[in-house]
Motif scaffolding. Structure first.
Motif, PDB file in Angstrom:
ATOM      1  N   ALA A   4       5.468  -9.667 -12.583  1.00  0.00           N
ATOM      2  CA  ALA A   4       6.757 -10.597 -12.362  1.00  0.00           C
ATOM      3  C   ALA A   4       6.102 -10.372 -10.504  1.00  0.00           C
ATOM      4  O   ALA A   4       6.860 -11.359  -9.829  1.00  0.00           O
ATOM      5  N   ALA A   5       5.108  -9.750  -9.813  1.00  0.00           N
ATOM      6  CA  ALA A   5       5.057 -10.187  -8.298  1.00  0.00           C
ATOM      7  C   ALA A   5       4.441 -11.010  -8.177  1.00  0.00           C
ATOM      8  O   ALA A   5       4.260 -11.844  -7.311  1.00  0.00           O
ATOM      9  N   VAL A   6       3.360 -11.015  -9.243  1.00  0.00           N
ATOM     10  CA  VAL A   6       2.774 -12.218  -8.859  1.00  0.00           C
ATOM     11  C   VAL A   6       3.459 -13.532  -9.225  1.00  0.00           C
ATOM     12  O   VAL A   6       3.018 -14.410  -8.790  1.00  0.00           O
ATOM     13  N   LEU A   7       4.305 -14.041 -10.567  1.00  0.00           N
ATOM     14  CA  LEU A   7       4.756 -14.751 -10.903  1.00  0.00           C
ATOM     15  C   LEU A   7       5.953 -14.849  -9.839  1.00  0.00           C
ATOM     16  O   LEU A   7       5.564 -16.406  -9.359  1.00  0.00           O
TER      17      LEU A   7
ATOM     18  N   VAL B  51       3.135   0.187 -19.276  1.00  0.00           N
ATOM     19  CA  VAL B  51       4.167  -0.558 -19.966  1.00  0.00           C
ATOM     20  C   VAL B  51       4.717  -1.865 -18.539  1.00  0.00           C
ATOM     21  O   VAL B  51       5.118  -2.861 -18.307  1.00  0.00           O
ATOM     22  N   GLY B  52       5.566  -0.520 -18.162  1.00  0.00           N
ATOM     23  CA  GLY B  52       6.429  -0.973 -16.953  1.00  0.00           C
ATOM     24  C   GLY B  52       5.867  -1.376 -15.649  1.00  0.00           C
ATOM     25  O   GLY B  52       6.254  -2.699 -15.448  1.00  0.00           O
ATOM     26  N   ARG B  53       4.445  -0.307 -15.352  1.00  0.00           N
ATOM     27  CA  ARG B  53       4.220  -0.959 -14.381  1.00  0.00           C
ATOM     28  C   ARG B  53       2.837  -2.606 -14.674  1.00  0.00           C
ATOM     29  O   ARG B  53       2.930  -3.674 -13.602  1.00  0.00           O
ATOM     30  N   ILE B  54       2.631  -2.985 -16.086  1.00  0.00           N
ATOM     31  CA  ILE B  54       1.897  -4.103 -15.906  1.00  0.00           C
ATOM     32  C   ILE B  54       3.181  -4.972 -15.791  1.00  0.00           C
ATOM     33  O   ILE B  54       2.160  -6.147 -15.284  1.00  0.00           O
TER      34      ILE B  54
END
Length: 320
Positions: free
Chosen positions: A218-221, A210-213
């Motif tokens: 966040a990186a995509v946003l 879940v942390g990686r997801i």
């Protein structure tokens, strides 16, 4: 105001019950066994104070409602059902009817704005459960949830103020926010983990996935230039307001409940799938969110029981 709650499941059903208990006018739109139970026996609300069954008007669709001035639609269906719900609403509800999106994800408001002039987003923080027809449960007490509201795409007007006041009268915390979509994108970062919660449960290793997801989302946003509330701001809003009535009272979140009820569908395309879409639009990769989306949809289609996939097996398909 009269509130038309389209989607009287966990969030919508609990909110509809508390609005009714606070003396406000409510009509529920439900379906199947849930509708039949509400019509035959009433809507049962369970919370920390006990269980109450109340006679709340319930219909199968908006075409059964005599629409009137002052009606407000509270849209509580899952994202995959939004298009069909809006089509039904647009066929009979006046175009000036305010539509308030009580949903996870960030695409519902955009869809609603095609058919209705006055659209509002709500950042829903309200742990609730709906597993049995006719019965919904509020999992936090004494405040059942936070329902901050704002006009879409931005702004806070007199209608937002009035709806927030109605939510507060029903026992919720609610403030108008002109930047409501920033809050909803922040909520999306929490919700992208729902798909893994649904298929893997709380097994060892899930927290790391879940942390990686979430980090990927966040990186995509960030790459897309989309503003969102950071986790500390989100946590500060919740603070000590949301208090679990019973520790670990839910088997899982909304996606877990969809699998547990065997609905045959799940909202992963509008949570992790939203991140996948943004990533593709910006020529980025989002393998964790894509794997989450695919597994959740597979479980829903096949009718598989929630929490029956190991994190090891989930990771094994990450780059397939």
């Amino acid at each position: 105001m009269r509130f038309i709650v389209y989607g009287a499941g966990a969030v919508g059903g609990v909110l509809g019950a508390y609005l009714h208990l606070s003396g406000q006018q409510v009509v529920l739109i439900a379906r199947g066994a849930h509708l039949a139970a509400i019509r035959d026996h009433g809507l049962t609300l369970e919370d920390a104070t006990g269980s109450r069954t109340m006679a709340v008007p319930a219909v199968a669709g908006p075409g059964e409602i005599e629409w009137q001035d002052g009606d407000v639609v509270l849209l509580g269906v899952k994202g995959q059902d939004t298009e069909a719900a809006l089509r039904e609403l647009a066929a009979c509800a006046p175009a000036a009817t305010p539509v308030v999106c009580l949903q996870n994800g960030v695409d519902n408001e955009r869809q609603a704005l095609r058919a209705f002039e006055h659209v509002y987003g709500v950042c829903v923080m309200s742990p609730t459960t709906h597993l049995t027809p006719g019965v919904v449960r509020a999992d936090c007490h004494p405040v059942p949830g936070l329902l901050d509201i704002g006009r879409f795409p931005s702004g806070a007007d007199s209608a937002a103020e009035a709806i927030a006041a109605a939510f507060r009268k029903a026992g919720y915390e609610s403030v108008p926010r002109p930047d409501i979509m920033r809050w909803k994108y922040g909520k999306l970062l929490r919700n992208v983990g729902n798909a893994v919660d649904a298929v893997c449960g709380r097994a060892a290793g899930v927290r790391e996935i879940v942390g990686r997801i979430r980090a990927e989302a966040a990186a995509v946003l960030d790459a897309a230039g989309i503003a969102y509330t950071p986790e500390d701001e989100d946590d500060a809003r919740r603070a000590d307001i949301l208090k679990a009535a019973v520790a670990d009272s839910r088997g899982g979140g909304s996606s877990w409940q969809s699998l547990a009820r065997g609905t045959g569908h799940i909202e992963a395309d509008f949570l992790s799938g939203e991140i996948v879409l943004l990533a593709r639009l910006h020529k980025l990769a989002a393998p964790y969110n894509e794997n989450a989306r695919r597994w959740a949809n597979h479980f829903a289609r096949e009718g598989r029981a929630p929490a029956s996939l190991t994190p090891v097996d989930w990771l094994a398909t990450l780059f397939e």
